[in-house]
Enzyme design. Structure first.
Site, PDB file in Angstrom:
ATOM      1  N   HIS A  96       0.906  -1.159   0.000  1.00  0.00           N
ATOM      2  CA  HIS A  96       0.000   0.000   0.000  1.00  0.00           C
ATOM      3  C   HIS A  96       0.942   1.204   0.000  1.00  0.00           C
ATOM      4  O   HIS A  96       1.731   1.373   0.939  1.00  0.00           O
ATOM      5  CB  HIS A  96      -0.900  -0.047   1.250  1.00  0.00           C
ATOM      6  CG  HIS A  96      -1.893   1.075   1.346  1.00  0.00           C
ATOM      7  ND1 HIS A  96      -3.243   0.861   1.559  1.00  0.00           N
ATOM      8  CD2 HIS A  96      -1.733   2.427   1.286  1.00  0.00           C
ATOM      9  CE1 HIS A  96      -3.866   2.027   1.616  1.00  0.00           C
ATOM     10  NE2 HIS A  96      -2.964   3.002   1.461  1.00  0.00           N
ATOM     11  N   HIS A  98       3.234   4.169   0.404  1.00  0.00           N
ATOM     12  CA  HIS A  98       3.524   4.956   1.603  1.00  0.00           C
ATOM     13  C   HIS A  98       4.816   5.726   1.428  1.00  0.00           C
ATOM     14  O   HIS A  98       5.764   5.261   0.808  1.00  0.00           O
ATOM     15  CB  HIS A  98       3.590   4.072   2.850  1.00  0.00           C
ATOM     16  CG  HIS A  98       4.466   2.857   2.714  1.00  0.00           C
ATOM     17  ND1 HIS A  98       4.069   1.735   2.043  1.00  0.00           N
ATOM     18  CD2 HIS A  98       5.719   2.606   3.160  1.00  0.00           C
ATOM     19  CE1 HIS A  98       5.047   0.829   2.077  1.00  0.00           C
ATOM     20  NE2 HIS A  98       6.056   1.345   2.742  1.00  0.00           N
TER      21      HIS A  98
HETATM   22  P1  AMP Z   1       8.351  -0.635   3.343  1.00  0.00           P
HETATM   23  O1  AMP Z   1       9.527  -1.524   3.575  1.00  0.00           O
HETATM   24  O2  AMP Z   1       8.704   0.597   2.557  1.00  0.00           O
HETATM   25  O3  AMP Z   1       7.167  -1.376   2.755  1.00  0.00           O
HETATM   26  O4  AMP Z   1       7.941  -0.092   4.751  1.00  0.00           O
HETATM   27  C1  AMP Z   1       6.925  -0.647   5.532  1.00  0.00           C
HETATM   28  C2  AMP Z   1       7.018   0.003   6.876  1.00  0.00           C
HETATM   29  O5  AMP Z   1       5.811  -0.233   7.558  1.00  0.00           O
HETATM   30  C3  AMP Z   1       8.150  -0.528   7.749  1.00  0.00           C
HETATM   31  O6  AMP Z   1       9.020   0.546   8.110  1.00  0.00           O
HETATM   32  C4  AMP Z   1       7.414  -1.114   8.958  1.00  0.00           C
HETATM   33  O7  AMP Z   1       8.111  -0.906  10.164  1.00  0.00           O
HETATM   34  C5  AMP Z   1       6.103  -0.368   8.923  1.00  0.00           C
HETATM   35  N1  AMP Z   1       4.959  -1.050   9.514  1.00  0.00           N
HETATM   36  C6  AMP Z   1       4.532  -2.303   9.300  1.00  0.00           C
HETATM   37  N2  AMP Z   1       3.402  -2.579   9.981  1.00  0.00           N
HETATM   38  C7  AMP Z   1       3.097  -1.432  10.651  1.00  0.00           C
HETATM   39  C8  AMP Z   1       2.040  -1.050  11.548  1.00  0.00           C
HETATM   40  N3  AMP Z   1       1.066  -1.911  11.897  1.00  0.00           N
HETATM   41  N4  AMP Z   1       2.043   0.206  12.053  1.00  0.00           N
HETATM   42  C9  AMP Z   1       3.032   1.063  11.731  1.00  0.00           C
HETATM   43  N5  AMP Z   1       4.039   0.777  10.878  1.00  0.00           N
HETATM   44  C10 AMP Z   1       4.079  -0.454  10.355  1.00  0.00           C
HETATM   45 ZN    ZN Z   2      -4.339  -0.881   1.340  1.00  0.00          ZN
END
Ligand code: AMP
Ligand code: ZN
Length: 110
Positions: A96, A98
């Protein structure tokens, strides 16, 4: 997408430390911070990645960056880094779109 963790955060189905929200976007603290300040800014609309953006999403992707600017100003950040990982080979683990906002320590590109 019902099984998407970030859609669930946007829908308040799972809890997170929300720091900003408007009609189109929501921002919350990363659960595993890689810097003293580590926020994630997401569109509420489920878009899997930058690779899935369409022309109609042009304003929305700009909005994510303006939200980052707004948060940084509100929190008086001296400087910050914005990162979007795209695809597994690009380090993306959650499908998703971000925007990572990192600050509070000197950071170089990997
Ligand atoms: P990416 O590697 O760019 O997909 O980053 C995903 C990010 O989402 C990582 O830095 C995780 O620590 C973070 N993440 C995963 N699950 C959660 C959650 N439930 N709440 C907050 N951050 C999350
Ligand atoms: Zn989503």
């Amino acid at each position: 997408m019902s099984e998407c963790v970030f859609c669930k955060i946007a829908n308040k189905e799972i809890s997170s430390e929300i720091i900003y929200e408007d009609n189109q976007t929501i921002a919350f603290k990363d659960i595993n911070p890689r810097a003293p300040i580590h926020f994630l800014i997401i569109p509420k609309k489920h878009i899997p990645s930058v690779d899935h953006l369409k022309t109609e999403d042009k304003a929305l992707i700009g909005e994510l960056i303006l939200v980052a600017q707004k948060i940084a100003r509100e929190k008086n950040l001296k400087g910050y880094k914005l990162i979007i990982n795209v695809g597994r080979a690009g380090g993306q683990l959650i499908d998703h779109l971000h925007l990572h906002l990192l600050s509070g320590k000197p950071m170089k590109l990997p």
